[in-house]
Design a protein around this motif. Structure first.
Motif, PDB file in Angstrom:
ATOM      1  N   PRO A  79       0.809  -1.230   0.000  1.00  0.00           N
ATOM      2  CA  PRO A  79       0.000   0.000   0.000  1.00  0.00           C
ATOM      3  C   PRO A  79       0.834   1.269   0.000  1.00  0.00           C
ATOM      4  CG  PRO A  79       0.002  -1.014   2.177  1.00  0.00           C
ATOM      5  CD  PRO A  79       0.663  -1.984   1.252  1.00  0.00           C
ATOM      6  N   SER A 129      -7.901   7.429   5.399  1.00  0.00           N
ATOM      7  CA  SER A 129      -7.752   6.804   4.083  1.00  0.00           C
ATOM      8  C   SER A 129      -6.388   7.122   3.494  1.00  0.00           C
ATOM      9  CB  SER A 129      -8.862   7.307   3.147  1.00  0.00           C
ATOM     10  OG  SER A 129      -8.596   6.939   1.808  1.00  0.00           O
ATOM     11  N   PHE A 130      -5.686   6.098   3.006  1.00  0.00           N
ATOM     12  CA  PHE A 130      -4.392   6.307   2.379  1.00  0.00           C
ATOM     13  C   PHE A 130      -4.512   7.142   1.109  1.00  0.00           C
ATOM     14  CE2 PHE A 130      -2.807   1.965   4.131  1.00  0.00           C
ATOM     15  CZ  PHE A 130      -2.783   2.505   5.396  1.00  0.00           C
ATOM     16  N   VAL A 131      -5.586   6.917   0.364  1.00  0.00           N
ATOM     17  CA  VAL A 131      -5.743   7.547  -0.944  1.00  0.00           C
ATOM     18  C   VAL A 131      -6.345   8.942  -0.831  1.00  0.00           C
ATOM     19  CG1 VAL A 131      -6.898   7.376  -3.194  1.00  0.00           C
ATOM     20  CG2 VAL A 131      -5.954   5.328  -2.100  1.00  0.00           C
ATOM     21  N   ALA A 171     -11.385   7.679   7.077  1.00  0.00           N
ATOM     22  CA  ALA A 171     -12.035   6.659   6.236  1.00  0.00           C
ATOM     23  C   ALA A 171     -13.541   6.619   6.472  1.00  0.00           C
ATOM     24  CB  ALA A 171     -11.415   5.291   6.524  1.00  0.00           C
ATOM     25  N   ALA A 218     -10.536   1.094  -3.541  1.00  0.00           N
ATOM     26  CA  ALA A 218      -9.760   0.811  -2.334  1.00  0.00           C
ATOM     27  C   ALA A 218      -9.006  -0.502  -2.461  1.00  0.00           C
ATOM     28  CB  ALA A 218     -10.686   0.780  -1.120  1.00  0.00           C
ATOM     29  N   ASP A 235      -6.071   0.438   0.007  1.00  0.00           N
ATOM     30  CA  ASP A 235      -6.436   1.445   1.011  1.00  0.00           C
ATOM     31  C   ASP A 235      -7.053   0.718   2.203  1.00  0.00           C
ATOM     32  OD1 ASP A 235      -7.147   3.673   2.416  1.00  0.00           O
ATOM     33  OD2 ASP A 235      -8.135   4.686   0.750  1.00  0.00           O
TER      34      ASP A 235
END
Length: 321
Positions: free
Chosen positions: A35, A81-83, A88, A280, A285
């Motif tokens: 990720p 959230s990573f993105v 999240a 995701a 994610d």
């Protein structure tokens, strides 16, 4: 009494939901792929990757990451959230309304149409109408949702132009007032019909089978012999005993409908959790993925609980303890 029963069921559901989340956590982390590339891109240097791993806790041992996640969930926080770079929970909440609207519309359509077709088939057993309905619903039941969606797009959207091809509303259109509601309904109609297709088949088959058996019983023959009209016999004696198994199948198939919604949303570019889940998954994610698994498991548990409660409404003889 009912409140105590609801509380008992919710407590029983806690280990189930917890088990699903635990399994999802380890499967996501053990799946191939990194990720960090979704976070930092594929052309960063080792120092930047190390910094991002430390920032999001990805450099820690897996058991430590797990207990950190459990602690956050206990506080109502599933992470960032990573993105999207946002909580999240907020990312998922932005998509829940669209998916709920799609699912509830599809369930309403499948229930009404399935009951109607089932009653028609049962009251016209072994006639041409019954054969046509049986053949049609078997075809719907066997057809994959994504295939039905593609055919619907090509035929009803592209060639006939009856429905929009994709999206939630027309770009640039004022969403306020009745015009906006009608525009959303126009975009909703085709994906909801596609999502409802297999559920229509399931409800129709069950209604036709159960109602057909009820109409052959002695008490129904007695009601007919007393001079009651056929529609009164069906409404008063046949349907009430048919609704319980129909409610059961609707409640137990909530997970299937949600899974179908994911596919339908991708086909029709519907801005719900289905497209979010696909994105995701591709980006790994993890906070969003784990939040979606948590949401889905809770939804299925609540759907089954609501199904049990509806039993008491349809049949007063049922009591909960």
């Amino acid at each position: 009494m009912i409140l105590r029963y609801v509380g008992k069921r919710l407590l029983q559901a806690v280990p189930t939901v917890a088990g699903i989340v635990v399994i999802a956590f380890f499967l996501i982390h053990l799946a191939p792929g990194d990720p960090i590339f979704a976070l930092a891109g594929e052309h960063g240097d080792a120092a930047y990757y190390a910094f991002m791993r430390d920032r999001f806790g990805l450099d820690r041992p897996l058991p430590e990451q797990f207990f950190t996640f459990v602690g956050r969930v206990a506080r109502g926080d599933i992470g960032v959230s990573f993105v999207h770079g946002r909580p999240a929970a907020d990312v998922i909440a932005d998509r829940v309304f669209a998916t709920a609207l799609l699912m509830l519309t599809a369930l309403a359509i499948s229930t009404l149409v399935g009951l109607l077709l089932g009653v028609l088939g049962a009251t016209r057993a072994d006639r041409a109408t019954d054969r046509v309905i049986t053949t049609g619903v078997l075809g719907l039941y066997a057809a994959p949702v994504f295939w039905v969606g593609q055919i619907a797009v090509l035929l009803l959207a592209f060639h006939l132009g009856l429905f929009p091809v994709q999206g939630f509303r027309t770009p640039g259109l004022d969403a306020a007032g009745l015009t906006g509601v009608l525009d959303v309904a126009h975009h909703l109609a085709l994906p909801a019909l596609v999502l409802a297709s297999q559920e229509i088949a399931a409800v129709t088959r069950l209604t036709r089978s159960v109602l057909g058996d009820e109409l052959d019983k002695d008490y129904v023959r007695t009601a007919r012999a007393m001079g009651l009209r056929e529609r009164v016999v069906i409404a008063r004696y046949g349907l009430p005993r048919t609704l319980l198994p129909v409610v059961t199948i609707i409640g137990t198939r909530a997970g299937y409908v949600l899974g179908g919604a994911v596919i339908v949303e991708i086909v029709f570019a519907w801005p719900g959790i289905g497209r979010l889940l696909l994105g995701a998954t591709q980006a790994r994610d993890m906070p969003v993925l784990l939040g979606l698994f948590l949401l889905v498991s809770i939804t299925v548990v609540l759907a089954n609980l609501i199904t049990d409660l509806v039993y008491a409404v349809l049949d007063p003889r049922i009591r909960y303890r």
